[in-house]
Design a protein around this motif. Structure first.
Motif, mmCIF file in Angstrom:
data_model
loop_
_atom_site.group_PDB
_atom_site.id
_atom_site.type_symbol
_atom_site.label_atom_id
_atom_site.label_comp_id
_atom_site.label_asym_id
_atom_site.label_seq_id
_atom_site.Cartn_x
_atom_site.Cartn_y
_atom_site.Cartn_z
ATOM 1 N N TRP A 88 0.867 -1.249 0.043
ATOM 2 C CA TRP A 88 -0.196 -0.045 0.136
ATOM 3 C C TRP A 88 0.771 1.387 -0.130
ATOM 4 O O TRP A 88 0.267 2.333 0.128
ATOM 5 N N TRP A 89 2.147 1.169 -0.134
ATOM 6 C CA TRP A 89 3.061 2.486 -0.062
ATOM 7 C C TRP A 89 2.492 3.123 -1.101
ATOM 8 O O TRP A 89 2.789 4.728 -1.133
ATOM 9 N N PRO A 90 2.259 2.905 -2.402
ATOM 10 C CA PRO A 90 1.619 3.754 -3.522
ATOM 11 C C PRO A 90 0.719 4.847 -2.961
ATOM 12 O O PRO A 90 0.276 5.733 -3.651
ATOM 13 N N ALA A 91 -0.144 4.367 -2.078
ATOM 14 C CA ALA A 91 -1.203 5.110 -1.720
ATOM 15 C C ALA A 91 -1.021 6.444 -1.161
ATOM 16 O O ALA A 91 -1.280 7.601 -1.301
ATOM 17 N N ILE A 92 0.461 6.449 -0.687
ATOM 18 C CA ILE A 92 1.079 7.876 0.091
ATOM 19 C C ILE A 92 1.271 8.716 -1.158
ATOM 20 O O ILE A 92 1.099 9.930 -1.302
ATOM 21 N N LEU A 93 1.733 8.221 -2.407
ATOM 22 C CA LEU A 93 1.745 9.022 -3.501
ATOM 23 C C LEU A 93 0.404 9.635 -4.048
ATOM 24 O O LEU A 93 0.389 10.679 -4.510
ATOM 25 N N ILE A 94 -0.475 8.899 -4.002
ATOM 26 C CA ILE A 94 -1.768 9.287 -4.285
ATOM 27 C C ILE A 94 -2.340 10.321 -3.565
ATOM 28 O O ILE A 94 -2.889 11.301 -3.803
ATOM 29 N N ALA A 95 -2.046 10.230 -2.223
ATOM 30 C CA ALA A 95 -2.587 11.072 -1.149
ATOM 31 C C ALA A 95 -1.509 12.459 -1.525
ATOM 32 O O ALA A 95 -2.395 13.663 -1.433
ATOM 33 N N ILE A 96 -0.472 12.434 -1.796
ATOM 34 C CA ILE A 96 0.258 13.601 -2.255
ATOM 35 C C ILE A 96 -0.230 14.348 -3.421
ATOM 36 O O ILE A 96 -0.363 15.517 -3.479
ATOM 37 N N GLY A 97 -0.449 13.643 -4.591
ATOM 38 C CA GLY A 97 -0.880 13.890 -5.702
ATOM 39 C C GLY A 97 -2.402 14.581 -5.720
ATOM 40 O O GLY A 97 -2.895 15.643 -5.993
ATOM 41 N N ILE A 98 -3.270 14.041 -4.619
ATOM 42 C CA ILE A 98 -4.553 14.572 -4.362
ATOM 43 C C ILE A 98 -4.475 15.901 -3.601
ATOM 44 O O ILE A 98 -5.220 16.802 -3.960
ATOM 45 N N LYS A 99 -3.575 16.032 -2.646
ATOM 46 C CA LYS A 99 -3.341 17.235 -2.201
ATOM 47 C C LYS A 99 -2.779 18.315 -2.909
ATOM 48 O O LYS A 99 -3.438 19.564 -2.842
#
Length: 228
Positions: A88-99
């Protein structure tokens, strides 16, 4: 001070409980591995404390994330679900992108047409993504700033700036670094959250300092340094 006291209490209790469990395990009173499966509850307790301290909706996202992580890892250890953090580490990149797309873009749209690089305006917006940004702020009525450093570095020099009474600077540092240079006439109020990172306040306000700079946000595997 109240926030720091609660964090210290949490850390102290965690170390105390860990020591007690290790002691009774060494005395063969019971096997420590029977309770180790519940160690992710540390994330739940930590998240709950930070959620209680959060004053804005933006500050509540990371505590909620910690609580969810603790719940998922505990359920996985109990064999109720299949959850592997490495997946699930790519979820961090997804959260950053959404921000960046939604939150930062929303702030930028609200202040469109203002040059913040060497600004005399009341609001500031600085973003450093895999790069470096140095800014000398000259506004004499600074009120609010939004600083984002993602795998990059941002330096802001406020020594020629001024605030009427109180200003707020919201900082997000993710695997990056932010340096703030503030006048001695300002009192810095640190309300940031550090997640595998840290905020270091080296500023030394003058005895008669009365103007407040409130620092909010998060340092996630990154650092925030405040100095004169």
């Amino acid at each position: 001070m109240k926030h720091n006291a609660q964090s210290q209490l949490f850390i102290g209790l965690f170390i105390l409980i860990l020591g007690v469990l290790a002691l009774v395990d060494n005395l063969n009173l019971f096997e420590l591995r029977n309770v180790l499966q519940f160690w992710p509850t540390v994330f739940i307790v930590f998240g709950a404390l930070k959620l209680k301290e959060a004053e804005t909706s933006k500050q509540k996202w990371w505590p909620i994330g910690f609580i969810a992580l603790g719940v998922l890892m505990t359920l996985n250890n109990m064999g109720l679900i299949q959850f592997h953090l490495s997946d699930w580490w790519p979820a961090i990149l997804i959260a950053i992108g959404i921000k960046i797309i939604f939150f930062d873009r929303k702030n930028a749209d609200a202040r469109e047409g203002v040059d913040f690089t060497n600004s005399s305006e009341e609001m500031l917006d600085v973003t450093a993504i895999m790069g470096e940004s140095k800014n000398k702020i000259t506004t004499q009525n600074f009120r609010f700033g939004d600083i984002t450093a993602i795998m990059g570095a941002a330096e802001l020099d406020f020594r020629q700036a001024n605030i009427a009474d109180q200003a707020v600077l919201d900082i997000t540092s993710i695997m990056g670094g932010v340096v703030l240079i503030v006048p001695r006439e300002w009192i810095v109020v640190n309300q940031t959250t550090a997640i595998m990172g840290g905020t270091e306040d080296k500023s030394m306000p003058a005895v008669d300092a009365s103007k407040r700079l409130v620092i909010t946000g998060s340092a996630i595997m990154g650092g925030i340094e405040i100095k004169n």
